[in-house]
Write an enzyme that holds these catalytic residues in place. Structure first.
Site, PDB file in Angstrom:
ATOM      1  N   GLY A 148     -22.842  49.835  37.117  1.00 12.73           N
ATOM      2  CA  GLY A 148     -23.638  49.708  35.914  1.00 12.73           C
ATOM      3  C   GLY A 148     -22.759  49.822  34.682  1.00 12.73           C
ATOM      4  O   GLY A 148     -21.634  50.325  34.732  1.00 12.73           O
ATOM      5  N   CYS A 149     -23.275  49.358  33.554  1.00 13.29           N
ATOM      6  CA  CYS A 149     -22.487  49.365  32.321  1.00 13.29           C
ATOM      7  C   CYS A 149     -22.233  50.785  31.821  1.00 13.29           C
ATOM      8  O   CYS A 149     -21.088  51.151  31.527  1.00 13.29           O
ATOM      9  CB  CYS A 149     -23.171  48.515  31.257  1.00 13.29           C
ATOM     10  SG  CYS A 149     -24.920  48.901  30.986  1.00 13.29           S
ATOM     11  N   PHE A 150     -23.295  51.595  31.737  1.00  9.03           N
ATOM     12  CA  PHE A 150     -23.104  52.982  31.298  1.00  9.03           C
ATOM     13  C   PHE A 150     -22.187  53.758  32.243  1.00  9.03           C
ATOM     14  O   PHE A 150     -21.284  54.478  31.785  1.00  9.03           O
ATOM     15  CB  PHE A 150     -24.445  53.704  31.169  1.00  9.03           C
ATOM     16  CG  PHE A 150     -25.278  53.289  29.988  1.00  9.03           C
ATOM     17  CD1 PHE A 150     -24.790  53.393  28.697  1.00  9.03           C
ATOM     18  CD2 PHE A 150     -26.570  52.808  30.168  1.00  9.03           C
ATOM     19  CE1 PHE A 150     -25.566  53.017  27.602  1.00  9.03           C
ATOM     20  CE2 PHE A 150     -27.357  52.431  29.091  1.00  9.03           C
ATOM     21  CZ  PHE A 150     -26.857  52.537  27.802  1.00  9.03           C
ATOM     22  N   PRO A 151     -22.394  53.669  33.564  1.00  5.04           N
ATOM     23  CA  PRO A 151     -21.506  54.394  34.471  1.00  5.04           C
ATOM     24  C   PRO A 151     -20.036  54.021  34.322  1.00  5.04           C
ATOM     25  O   PRO A 151     -19.162  54.886  34.436  1.00  5.04           O
ATOM     26  CB  PRO A 151     -22.040  54.023  35.857  1.00  5.04           C
ATOM     27  CG  PRO A 151     -23.495  53.800  35.636  1.00  5.04           C
ATOM     28  CD  PRO A 151     -23.554  53.114  34.294  1.00  5.04           C
ATOM     29  N   THR A 152     -19.749  52.757  34.054  1.00 11.41           N
ATOM     30  CA  THR A 152     -18.349  52.353  33.900  1.00 11.41           C
ATOM     31  C   THR A 152     -17.674  53.144  32.787  1.00 11.41           C
ATOM     32  O   THR A 152     -16.618  53.753  32.986  1.00 11.41           O
ATOM     33  CB  THR A 152     -18.249  50.847  33.619  1.00 11.41           C
ATOM     34  OG1 THR A 152     -18.733  50.123  34.753  1.00 11.41           O
ATOM     35  CG2 THR A 152     -16.811  50.434  33.335  1.00 11.41           C
TER      36      THR A 152
END
Length: 341
Positions: A148-152
């Protein structure tokens, strides 16, 4: 040349895959799918791609059964990928899935946060597609779950600290994201008058990326994650502020050395010892910029990360994973300079 396909090529992540792959010298996009846009030339849906020689004969198809490629990118909604990925796997294709359907080994977490009944994992090697932490698994995988974008941005911001066990397990992430992260379909929340000159916190304790961040950090050490996202009046980018709490007596210089050692060979992670990362530095690029490293009088260590949510947070990272799977140079098609200003 390797042939690749994009399933769901009308959305922002699909369009970004096409933009980036236009400059990739070792792959050709041979199939793009959309039931709604079937039969249309790619530039009729994505006008910014008009004149790209590589795509002069590329048209949308609505029949995914005809797709035949070395690798398939599935840029489909959560819950939809699990309906189509097994067929591609059975037909011997490699798959990089940009949905959340294959990011969890523990499917109960997926079902809890996505509110979707999972249909099970295929019996093949599956890797979580964060190259900085899982490069060897990605090399061997037939199916890669793109993060996911936030997790990255969050995971990369604190991974060295968790690995070195120099912070307490409690970690707080505050992220500001561009509106493109909500997808191409407009909603009341993403409507211009509601976004402009405004900051909108949402899912302040229940965002589905929280368990994804936590389970990956727990592979490195101790972590209890709290995460709150905010929608900002910008198109692209995620700026994450990580609040951590020191468990050991270390100073700023030692912390910076830990980061430089951890990410020393990573071409897409840039460590800033003095400057604070800014979104314009990474806009349109596959970089994750990390900086800050400030410690307050209460032992709170603050780390800042910046990524483009559509590139390192989605399509660029997917191409980086593809490069690893095919044994290409990881920078192929991706090494670009940010659009600043």
């Amino acid at each position: 040349m390797k042939e690749v396909a994009i399933i769901g090529a009308t959305g922002y992540t699909g369009a970004e895959l096409l933009r980036l792959l236009a400059n990739h010298e070792k792959v050709n996009v041979t199939y793009i799918t959309s039931r709604k846009e079937a039969g249309k030339h790619v530039f009729k849906v994505h006008p910014h791609l008009k004149g790209i020689e590589k795509y002069k004969n590329l048209c949308f198809t609505g029949d995914i059964d005809k797709v035949d490629a070395y690798l398939v990118f599935t840029a489909t909604p959560h819950g939809a990928s699990m309906d189509i990925v097994p067929d591609f796997i059975e037909r011997g294709m490699k798959v990089i899935d940009l949905s959340g359907d294959y990011r969890f080994e523990d499917l109960s977490l997926y079902e809890k946060y996505y509110k979707i009944k999972h249909k099970g994992l295929p019996d093949v090697k599956i890797a979580y597609g964060l190259p900085e932490l899982h490069r060897e698994e990605i090399k061997e995988a037939q199916l890669v779950a793109n993060p996911g974008c936030f997790p990255t941005g969050a995971i990369l911001a604190v991974a060295p600290l968790v690995k070195e066990n120099i912070i307490e397990e409690r970690i707080i992430f505050d992220s500001k994201t561009g509106v493109s992260g909500a997808g191409i379909k407009p909603t009341e929340t993403t409507h211009f008058p509601n976004v402009n000159e405004n900051i909108n916190p949402y899912k302040i304790t229940t965002h589905r990326h929280t368990p994804e961040i936590e389970k990956e950090l727990k592979k490195l050490g101790k972590a209890k994650v709290s995460f709150t996202p905010h929608l900002a009046p910008i198109t692209r980018g995620i700026l994450t502020t990580a609040h951590t709490f020191l468990a050991k007596d270390v100073d700023r210089e030692e912390i910076i050395k830990i980061y430089e050692k951890f990410y020393g060979s990573e071409v897409f992670v840039r460590i800033f010892s003095e400057e604070i990362p800014k979104l314009t530095w990474v806009r349109g690029t596959n970089f994750c910029d990390i900086g800050g490293f400030e410690i307050d009088e209460h032992g709170r260590l603050v780390v800042i990360s910046a990524i483009d949510n559509l590139v390192k947070g989605a399509s660029g990272q997917a191409i980086q994973n593809m490069n690893i799977m095919f044994g290409f140079d990881e920078k192929e098609g991706l090494f670009d300079v940010g659009l600043n200003p």
